[in-house]
Design a protein around this motif. Structure first.
Motif: not given
Length: 122
Positions: A95, A112, A114-115
């Motif tokens: 992430h 952040w 979602q990765g």
């Protein structure tokens, strides 16, 4: 608000390399510290690296120091993570994060992505 979208993950064999990208949209990307974290299945979130708004300094977690490199291109609103000498223990969802703080604590980061999945086979 800053929106973050990661890309570049995939499956590689041990010893291989990948480059992850994190594209940011919204306000003032160039003013944020950018970081990468990772989380393995069943594991806790782990700090990987961060980079200051200007591109320096950078700071790495002990487990990736000397193998991974973080960089950024403020003109493209993008931060990168170059992963070299990958090992199976590097398998995780990676992430990116943006914030006004610095260093390892995840509470230093406000936004952040979602990765993206990285899988390393032996």
């Amino acid at each position: 608000q800053v929106q973050l979208v990661e890309s570049g993950g995939g499956s590689v064999q041990a010893g291989g390399s990948l480059r992850l990208s994190c594209a940011a949209s919204g306000h003032s990307f160039s003013s944020y510290t950018m970081a990468w974290f990772r989380q393995a299945p069943g594991g806790e979130r782990e700090f990987v690296a961060c980079i200051a708004w200007s591109g320096a300094p950078t700071y790495y977690g002990d487990s990736v120091k000397g193998r991974f490199t973080i960089s950024r291109d403020n003109a493209k609103n993008t931060v990168y993570l170059h992963l070299n000498s990958l090992q199976p223990e590097d398998t995780a969802v990676y992430h990116c994060a943006a914030g006004t703080g610095w260093g390892e604590p995840d509470h230093e980061y406000d936004y952040w992505g979602q990765g993206t999945q990285v899988t390393v086979s032996s």
